[in-house]
Design a protein around this motif. Structure first.
Motif, short mmCIF file in Angstrom:
data_model
loop_
_atom_site.label_atom_id
_atom_site.label_comp_id
_atom_site.label_asym_id
_atom_site.label_seq_id
_atom_site.Cartn_x
_atom_site.Cartn_y
_atom_site.Cartn_z
N UNK A 1 0.83 -1.20 0.00
CA UNK A 1 0.00 0.00 0.00
C UNK A 1 0.86 1.25 0.00
N UNK A 2 1.93 1.27 0.79
CA UNK A 2 2.82 2.45 0.80
C UNK A 2 3.45 2.67 -0.57
N UNK B 1 -6.71 -5.47 3.63
CA UNK B 1 -7.79 -4.62 4.13
C UNK B 1 -7.34 -3.74 5.27
N UNK B 2 -6.60 -4.30 6.23
CA UNK B 2 -6.09 -3.51 7.36
C UNK B 2 -5.12 -2.45 6.88
N UNK B 3 -4.25 -2.81 5.94
CA UNK B 3 -3.27 -1.84 5.43
C UNK B 3 -3.96 -0.69 4.71
N UNK B 4 -5.01 -0.96 3.97
CA UNK B 4 -5.75 0.10 3.28
C UNK B 4 -6.49 0.99 4.28
N UNK B 5 -7.04 0.39 5.34
CA UNK B 5 -7.77 1.19 6.34
C UNK B 5 -6.83 2.18 7.01
N UNK B 6 -5.58 1.80 7.19
CA UNK B 6 -4.61 2.70 7.82
C UNK B 6 -4.35 3.94 6.97
N UNK C 1 -6.06 7.44 0.11
CA UNK C 1 -6.49 6.85 -1.16
C UNK C 1 -7.92 6.34 -0.99
N UNK C 2 -8.81 6.68 -1.92
CA UNK C 2 -10.19 6.19 -1.79
C UNK C 2 -10.27 4.69 -2.04
N UNK C 3 -11.12 4.02 -1.27
CA UNK C 3 -11.41 2.60 -1.46
C UNK C 3 -12.90 2.48 -1.72
#
Length: 611
Positions: free
Chosen positions: A10-11, A45-50, A55-57
């Motif tokens: 994600x980073x 999912x956890x990485x995106x929530x952080x 970034x929009x999901x």
């Protein structure tokens, strides 16, 4: 930086930048389409929530629909931005394979991140794991290999260090652009590693503009100089290179008529005097007539698929083909003199060698004369007087009411022929006809992605069959607040396939509802208006061309004002088509009436054009 595999991915996604055709810097990955399951919710999912503020999901409702939305996004940004799509393992992953095929066939970049089964194999067989009997390393994600430009299964966190640069290369390379699939086993997503901070340094990706080999340019210039009736065929590569103005300047300087492929549609203003129209089966008689008389074809940025070439019957057997293409794979096809390079740079180099050379004006003027005849034919189709409007009338209404910065779409059935052949554009790149894979269902999902990306209003046209194939992303778009207009043409079945079936002498069977098996005396019908309304859409109905004009005008305003899709449902004629007078090869059994025509047309098919 001690991060999980998912956090590092994600980073890295956040650090990638891209340059648009007009020179602006934008995120390479502008957003993520996601459905979470046990295979990705705790890792990715956890990485995106952080990073939910970075970034929009967007939550989708079918994995195929989300991935098709990402394809539509890539097309609307001319391949300069890439949608990311993640799914869980098993059925969620396999649902994306069709969309990967769409992206691969159309040379469009998407980043697909399906979850995968445990590398440890400790809990095997995990829920949704298929367990291939003969290969313990295989999972359902191996199905992506046939439809990926780049595939990797990340079995160790540190593998990201070598695979991510390769993924970026494929996603941003004009010659290799297409789907990248990184399969992510759910245990590896959660494993940690000390990643170097340099991996997350911002990088701006600028697609290269490779110049062609000088010798090939010199040879191509010689072929053009010797021609009497040259023709320019413009494909999607012209669009993605941003070479639209360049190719117009080139054509005007040398007096060469222009035709467009499906992917190159709307590159040329419809009324330009050198524009002969769109080429091929779903194109125009005007372009096909000019193509049949051409002695040299300069094909720029196109793979010349069967609908464009009328299954290779649209050109003279004596024509010489010059292919300017960033991908050598496409440039060497069909015996062409290949000029491998960027469309814009290649035209500059070719023009420099042609200098003041010009075509005889009598040939140059053929484009406008033939197109005028085609325009008159389309005008007559648009003015039909039936109570139920034809597809040509539907396209005419949408065309008349669209603004210069609008964007129109379709993908399957009879509408590609109507939109490609009948649309009159102003020269802005304003069309997406997904006819590389012709995927039913792309019309709504792709419109969702295009609506996120495109600044103007998106209108998508589709039949009742495509609506029933995949409509769940109407709710996704309505929920997320992404407006577009969908015009649903209801003609009671798979009308264009019935046309193909019956036109070759086959009996009506299993296409129109009236010819399908049912135990009901009065079979049920879908109320498309009520269904679309239940998915959160604004709904308008029409039963005539005039009704449609009013309904479409209202839908345009309402979609923008309410920030959600507006669906216009209109009953249309089931057997009225715009014909370009070109042949398409399909397998016709000997006992059907169409076999004689098949054999006649087949005898004129050109397999290899080098003279």
């Amino acid at each position: 930086m001690k991060l999980t595999t998912a956090q590092a991915l994600v980073r890295w996604i956040l650090a990638q930048r891209s340059e648009t055709l007009d020179g602006r810097e934008v995120p390479l990955f502008p957003g993520v389409f996601a459905i979470f399951g046990h295979g990705n919710v705790l890792g990715l999912g956890t990485a995106l929530e952080e990073h939910r503020g970075d970034i929009p999901v967007w939550r989708g409702h079918t994995e195929q629909g989300m991935a098709l939305a990402a394809v539509g996004y890539a097309k609307a940004t001319h391949r300069r931005q890439v949608g990311v799509v993640t799914s869980s393992i098993g059925p969620g992953a396999l649902n994306m394979v069709t969309a990967a095929g769409v992206a691969h066939a159309n040379r469009l970049p998407v980043l697909l991140l399906p979850g995968d089964t445990f590398t440890s194999r400790a809990p095997d067989p995990v829920l949704q794991q298929i367990e291939p009997f003969g290969d313990a390393t295989a999972t359902v994600n191996d199905a992506f290999r046939a439809v990926s430009r780049y595939f990797d299964r990340i079995t160790r966190p540190e593998q990201l260090l070598s695979t991510l640069p390769q993924a970026a290369r494929v996603l941003t390379d004009p010659a290799e652009s297409g789907p990248v699939v990184l399969a992510l086993p759910q245990d590896v997503q959660a494993e940690t590693y000390d990643f170097p901070e340099e991996l997350f340094a911002p990088v701006t990706h600028r697609p290269p503009r490779p110049r062609p080999d000088r010798r090939s340019v010199t040879e191509a210039a010689g072929v053009l100089r010797a021609s009497k009736r040259p023709l320019l065929v413009l494909g999607g590569g012209v669009r993605y290179s941003g070479a639209g103005q360049r190719v117009l300047d080139f054509a005007e300087r040398h007096g060469i008529p222009l035709v467009e492929t499906t992917a190159g549609r709307t590159l040329v203003p419809h009324t330009h005097p050198l524009h002969a129209g769109p080429l091929g089966v779903t194109g125009s008689t005007s372009a096909n007539v000019v193509a049949a008389q051409a002695d040299v074809v300069l094909a720029v940025g196109t793979r010349l698929q069967d609908f464009t070439t009328a299954s290779w019957t649209v050109f003279s057997p004596d024509v010489r083909l010059v292919a300017l293409n960033a991908a050598r794979f496409d440039a060497v096809k069909h015996g062409a003199l290949s000029v491998v390079g960027d469309a814009d740079a290649g035209l500059v180099d070719l023009g420099a060698q042609l200098e003041s050379w010009r075509v005889d004006p009598s040939w140059t003027s053929r484009a406008a004369a033939e197109r005028a005849s085609w325009d008159a034919h389309v005008d007559s189709l648009r003015s039909g007087g039936s109570e139920l409007p034809s597809y040509a009338q539907v396209v005419g209404v949408v065309n008349d009411l669209s603004a210069a910065d609008d964007y129109v779409m379709t993908a399957s059935g009879g509408l590609p022929g109507e939109l490609i052949g009948g649309w009159r554009g102003s020269g802005s790149i304003s069309m997406d006809v997904e006819y590389g894979f012709s995927c039913m269902g792309y019309e709504l999902s792709g419109a969702w992605g295009a609506a996120i990306a495109h600044p103007g209003l998106v209108t998508t046209l589709l039949g009742d069959g495509s609506y029933l194939m995949l409509n769940s992303e109407l709710f996704s778009a309505a929920f997320a607040g992404h407006p577009f207009v969908a015009v649903v043409c209801d003609n009671d079945g798979y009308a264009v396939i019935a046309r193909l079936q019956e036109g070759q002498g086959g009996k009506p069977f299993n296409n129109f509802y009236a010819d399908c098996t049912t135990s009901h005396a009065s079979p049920p019908r879908v109320d498309f208006a009520r269904h679309a309304e239940s998915l959160g859409c604004l709904v308008f109905t029409a039963s005539s061309a005039e009704d449609l004009r009013a309904a479409y005008a209202q839908a345009r305003e309402a979609a923008v004002e309410e920030r959600r899709p507006a669906v216009v449902v209109v009953k249309t004629r089931p057997s009225s088509w715009t014909e370009a007078g070109a042949w398409w090869e399909v397998g016709v059994p000997e006992h059907l009436a169409g076999r004689d025509e098949y054999e006649r047309a087949k005898s004129g098919q050109v397999r290899y054009l080098r003279s």
